[in-house]
Design a protein around this motif. Structure first.
Motif: not given
Ligand code: PLP
Length: 395
Positions: A79-82, A84-86, A106-111, A152-154, A180-183, A202-204, A334-336
């Motif tokens: 359903a989403n990248g979050l 996908a990581i879980e 990274s996007a907060f979703a990684t953690t 790791p995050v690309h 690999c959500c960004q890569a 991956l995230s779409f 990316h990211y404040p």
């Protein structure tokens, strides 16, 4: 008309698109639509006519094509990248409380994906490119040999050094989930991203290099047992109809999205990536303003250029973004805020295993310039001109 049309900004917030808004956008979803409309409408019609909307032939076909594209044996839509990581971490057998090394930038979703899978995040700094510093990872693994998971995050679309990653994986017997959500499409030397991780995510999300018309994601792997477990986890944990061996998610990719992605988007991805690289090459050679720093690229990376990050002095960052906006150019950060500084993390038992100087300096200095496949040469010229014109500290 259309004055109150809303669109997603880089961070997914809705923004009112008024007549005074930027004309050079971070992502141009309307140009995307007009370029792909016919294939999308055909794909939707095909799903409607098939009378089958969830986990059918279109998702299977998309998974097959996606696996080929990334050079792996299996892909599993979700359903989403979050998720996908879980799903990746749970498929790998993560137990509640297991430490997972990852990046604070990274996007907060990684953690969040690590936490949702039951893991305890442990952070180490990035290098100056903004990607996890694998030397610090090695030190952390020596300090705490009980750590068995690494995410790791690309970041920015740049590939982390995969030969180094493979070496660490073998040396410390790690389970690795590559974010690999960004890569998608990036390489480290000859190795595509996702080729070292046991499972990769991956995230779409619409801003990603390979996007859906909404949310979507996938995991991919070479291991048939991990693939089978991921397939179960995305569908309530069922291994066959009404047979539940573990507590899964509802994280299915729709047939409509399977069809749209297989027919309209995936076939264009290689050309889109090439276009992003051409824009990046122009920025890298034509941006000459001494007050603008280019963010380093990992030496082995052949980037997918999800973002084009530059550095400016923190004191003048706002002024720089205002300058761009005044000339009709959108930009992002990316990211404040580092993930370790997010208040949501306070109630978790995360750990920080190194100083975070590099990640922090990027979070203070970074500005992302527009880079997407539908930028015209004139627009790239305009962005470089406006960037070079900025007097910054001298203003
Ligand atoms: C977008 C993104 C995610 C999360 O993906 P969603 O589909 O929004 O859940 C995770 N990690 C990174 C690096 C991302 O860029």
């Amino acid at each position: 008309m259309n004055r109150l049309r809303s669109k997603l900004d880089q961070d997914g917030r809705e923004q009112a698109d008024t007549a005074s808004g930027p004309t050079i956008l971070m992502n141009d979803f309307r140009r995307l639509w007009f370029d792909t409309r016919e294939e999308i409408l055909t794909a939707v019609d095909e799903v409607g006519q098939s009378g089958w909307f969830i986990l059918g032939a279109r998702v299977e076909e998309f998974e097959y094509s996606l696996a080929r594209f990334v050079g792996r044996r299996f892909a599993v839509g979700c359903a989403n990248g979050l998720d996908a990581i879980e799903i990746s971490l749970r498929a790998l057998g993560l137990e509640p409380g297991d430490r997972v090394l990852t990046t604070p930038l990274s996007a907060f979703a990684t953690t969040l994906g690590i936490l949702r899978a039951g893991g305890s995040p442990a952070f180490v700094d990035t290098d100056e490119s903004g990607l996890l510093d694998l030397d610090l990872v090695e030190t952390a693994l020596r300090d705490d040999p009980s750590i068995k998971f690494l995410v790791p995050v690309h970041l920015f679309g740049h590939a982390i050094d995969l030969s180094k990653l493979l070496h660490l994986k073998r040396q410390f017997d790690l389970r690795v989930v590559e974010d690999c959500c960004q890569a998608i499409g990036a390489r480290s030397g000859d190795s595509p991203v996702g080729s070292v991780g046991d499972v990769s995510a991956l995230s779409f999300y619409p801003t990603k290099n390979l996007a859906a018309l909404g949310d979507g994601g996938a995991v991919f792997t070479d291991d048939s047992a991990l693939c089978k477990r991921a397939r179960a986890l995305r569908d309530y944990g069922q291994t066959s109809k009404y047979l539940h061996e573990e507590l899964g998610l509802n994280s299915r990719l729709d047939e409509v999205h399977g069809a749209i992605m297989a027919r309209a988007f995936l076939p264009k991805l290689a050309a889109w990536t090439a276009r992003r690289a051409a824009v990046a090459a122009r920025y890298r050679s034509e941006i000459t303003n001494p007050q603008i720093g280019l963010v380093a690229i990992p030496p082995t990376s052949v980037s997918a250029w999800h973002l084009f990050p530059v550095r400016v002095s923190p004191v003048y960052r706002h002024n720089f973004q205002q300058h761009l906006m005044k000339h009709g150019i959108a930009s992002g950060i990316h990211y404040p805020k580092l993930i370790t500084d997010q208040s949501a993390l306070r109630k978790t038992d995360f750990r920080t295993m190194s100083e975070l100087h590099h990640a922090r300096s990027l979070s203070e200095q970074e500005v992302s310039l527009p880079i997407h496949p539908y930028l015209t040469e004139e627009e790239v010229s305009k962005v470089t001109h406006v960037v070079n014109q900025w007097t910054g500290a001298l203003a």
